[in-house]
Design an enzyme around this catalytic site. Structure first.
Site, PDB file in Angstrom:
ATOM      1  N   LYS A 164      13.167 -33.438 147.150  1.00 22.46           N
ATOM      2  CA  LYS A 164      14.474 -33.112 147.769  1.00 22.46           C
ATOM      3  C   LYS A 164      14.480 -31.842 148.638  1.00 22.46           C
ATOM      4  CE  LYS A 164      17.337 -36.157 145.199  1.00 22.46           C
ATOM      5  NZ  LYS A 164      17.464 -36.578 143.814  1.00 22.46           N
ATOM      6  N   TYR A 181      21.819 -48.403 147.125  1.00 20.89           N
ATOM      7  CA  TYR A 181      22.958 -48.198 146.226  1.00 20.89           C
ATOM      8  C   TYR A 181      24.270 -48.695 146.849  1.00 20.89           C
ATOM      9  CZ  TYR A 181      20.249 -45.648 142.805  1.00 20.89           C
ATOM     10  OH  TYR A 181      19.349 -45.323 141.835  1.00 20.89           O
ATOM     11  N   TYR A 195      18.148 -39.055 134.664  1.00 26.23           N
ATOM     12  CA  TYR A 195      17.773 -39.813 135.863  1.00 26.23           C
ATOM     13  C   TYR A 195      16.518 -39.187 136.444  1.00 26.23           C
ATOM     14  CZ  TYR A 195      17.513 -41.846 140.452  1.00 26.23           C
ATOM     15  OH  TYR A 195      17.046 -42.490 141.566  1.00 26.23           O
ATOM     16  N   ASP A 224      11.597 -31.813 135.555  1.00 24.34           N
ATOM     17  CA  ASP A 224      11.934 -32.530 136.786  1.00 24.34           C
ATOM     18  C   ASP A 224      12.945 -31.669 137.546  1.00 24.34           C
ATOM     19  OD1 ASP A 224      13.017 -34.068 138.772  1.00 24.34           O
ATOM     20  OD2 ASP A 224      13.338 -35.851 137.541  1.00 24.34           O
TER      21      ASP A 224
HETATM   22  C1  LIG Z   1      16.691 -37.757 143.204  1.00 14.70           C
HETATM   23  C2  LIG Z   1      15.973 -37.494 141.944  1.00 14.70           C
HETATM   24  C3  LIG Z   1      14.766 -38.148 141.658  1.00 14.70           C
HETATM   25  C4  LIG Z   1      14.175 -39.194 142.566  1.00 14.70           C
HETATM   26  O1  LIG Z   1      13.831 -38.698 143.815  1.00 14.70           O
HETATM   27  P1  LIG Z   1      13.699 -39.715 145.046  1.00 14.70           P
HETATM   28  O2  LIG Z   1      13.144 -38.886 146.144  1.00 14.70           O
HETATM   29  O3  LIG Z   1      15.088 -40.205 145.317  1.00 14.70           O
HETATM   30  O4  LIG Z   1      12.796 -40.814 144.617  1.00 14.70           O
HETATM   31  C5  LIG Z   1      14.111 -37.833 140.478  1.00 14.70           C
HETATM   32  N1  LIG Z   1      14.619 -36.914 139.634  1.00 14.70           N
HETATM   33  C6  LIG Z   1      15.773 -36.268 139.877  1.00 14.70           C
HETATM   34  C7  LIG Z   1      16.267 -35.242 138.909  1.00 14.70           C
HETATM   35  C8  LIG Z   1      16.507 -36.554 141.023  1.00 14.70           C
HETATM   36  O5  LIG Z   1      17.672 -35.936 141.244  1.00 14.70           O
END
Ligand SMILES: *Cc1c(COP(=O)(O)O)cnc(C)c1O
Length: 447
Positions: A282, A34, A161, A253
């Protein structure tokens, strides 16, 4: 003799390396994520971390106010995580996960599944957030396929996202992130997030799409990369209940929202209707190692059971269920489930609420919003409220100079700290923002 040695060393690559800073060496060999490499300022070399602080090569301390891209929930170089990682590294680092299993992977599933919302009964490992999302979509698509009634459409939110791989990009908003790839992405039906005005229309839309819909995927309560956009839990709950009635699968998600970020352990705990599939990454390892998991109910899992190999979920990464990553996730879970972690989240939330009182009276600020440990707002600017707003790079540089790691999304500034951040550190971040806003008010910082 010593001159021979020093002569040799001075010509060796190691000596050249020793003369340069980390940042200079980086610029010769690294391509950053990025980042527009032509115009980006030199990166800051980080040599160590402790709690909410990261230290550069000159021992300057930076406050990590956005948890190192939202992953770090307990602070840097946490001793408990370091200890468990070292212990695991001496025992078993990795082994193939098809046909074989190991203690950390099994234990993590045993401990994680019962604390997830709804009936999450099986856990599938991958490496990161995007792969967790890919797995969720493959589970959902193949679920209908295996039942003998394949379906065609996925529903997602506008401004969503879900990651950077092609499938994850497809179900994410079309934006600067996806611009170059658009014609390679599959078609998705995007709907608005619920409001009092549109809730009935949204339900009608869901009803009309339902027969051909595979699943509805959503970021619960907060759309992260879309700009820390927040929406009502009770309206979302109505929408989810309606989706369920119409027979579609729900995929939450929780990659950003999971593990306490929104206050409760998981954001879906603000809803009565539970998801069928969940994606986590994360905060899962406390931000120490990459790991992703996709969980599902037995209802989904059972649709893959068959004498025919055609119904198998053909997915797996080389590092699936890496033992080190699983051990670290277990260590992070210990810290997460300690009462102290919850108390910290409440404390941060209270501090945010106090700061909101100031922000709400500030002409240079709009849309102040808080969910759990996240505080976000837009800095009023002449540009549009989008990721490419020019204010972003000024803001980023401004906070870098102040040694506060805040990385705005366009003109959206947000704080998303590790839960161990101290009140003093939070006050320093707030003061940095106050100082910035008075510069904006004086017209000294403009897009
Ligand atoms: C960061 C994120 C992703 C992608 O995760 P990565 O480990 O960066 O591939 C998917 N969904 C959400 C809601 C995110 O914040």
């Amino acid at each position: 003799m010593s001159t021979i040695i020093s002569c040799c060393i001075s010509k060796s690559p190691i000596f050249e390396t020793m003369k340069k800073t980390l940042s200079e060496r980086d610029q010769a060999v690294i391509w950053h994520p990025y980042t527009q490499m032509q115009t980006a300022p030199a990166p800051i070399g980080i040599v160590r971390g402790e709690g909410a602080l990261l230290f550069d090569e000159e021992e300057n301390a930076y406050i990590d106010a956005t948890s190192s891209w939202w992953v770090n929930i307990h602070g840097h170089a946490h001793p408990h995580i370091a200890e468990k990682l070292a212990e695991q590294a001496r025992t078993l680092q990795h082994c193939i996960f098809a046909g074989y299993t190991h203690e950390p992977a099994v234990q993590l599933a045993e401990r994680l599944l019962p604390i997830l919302p709804g009936k999450q009964q099986k856990l599938f490992y991958s490496d990161n957030g995007s792969t967790a999302v890919e797995v969720a979509m493959k589970m959902a698509i193949q679920y209908w396929h295996n039942l003998g009634s394949p379906r065609k459409k996925i529903i997602a939110f506008k401004n969503a996202y879900h990651g950077d791989t092609f499938g994850a990009m497809s179900i994410s908003a079309r934006s600067v992130f996806t611009h170059a790839f658009e014609e390679f992405l599959f078609d998705v039906h995007f709907i608005d997030t619920p409001t009092h005005q549109n809730i009935q229309a949204l339900k009608d839309e869901i009803t009309s799409l339902a027969p051909e819909t595979i699943a509805f995927i959503f970021e619960p309560l907060v759309q992260g990369a879309g700009g820390m956009l927040m929406y009502s839990a009770s309206l979302m709950d109505q929408l989810l209940a309606h989706c369920k009635e119409e027979g579609m699968l729900l995929i939450a998600d929780e990659i950003m929202t999971g593990f306490g970020r929104t206050g409760r352990n998981f954001a879906c705990q603000y809803f009565n209707t539970a998801p069928d599939i969940m994606c986590l990454s994360k905060g899962l390892t406390g931000g120490a190692i990459a790991l992703g998991v996709t969980t599902c109910s037995d209802n989904i899992y059972n649709a893959f059971l068959s004498d025919s190999s055609l119904k198998t979920l053909f997915h797996g990464h080389s590092y699936t269920a890496n033992s080190l990553a699983c051990a670290v996730a277990l260590a992070s879970l210990d810290i997460f489930l300690d009462e102290k972690c919850f108390e910290n989240r409440v404390r941060i939330h209270q501090k945010h609420l106090q700061f909101k009182t100031f922000l709400s009276q500030c002409n240079e600020v709009k849309n102040v919003r808080i969910q759990g440990t996240i505080l976000a707002f837009e800095v009023v600017s002449s540009g549009e409220d989008t990721y490419t707003n020019n204010l972003a790079k000024y803001l980023h540089q401004y906070f870098k100079k102040k040694r506060i790691m805040l990385r705005p999304l366009g003109n959206t500034l947000y704080i998303l700290p590790p839960y161990c951040i101290t009140n003093e550190q939070l006050d320093t971040v707030y003061q940095g923002i106050r100082d910035l806003l008075s510069l904006v008010a004086q017209g000294e910082l403009q897009a």
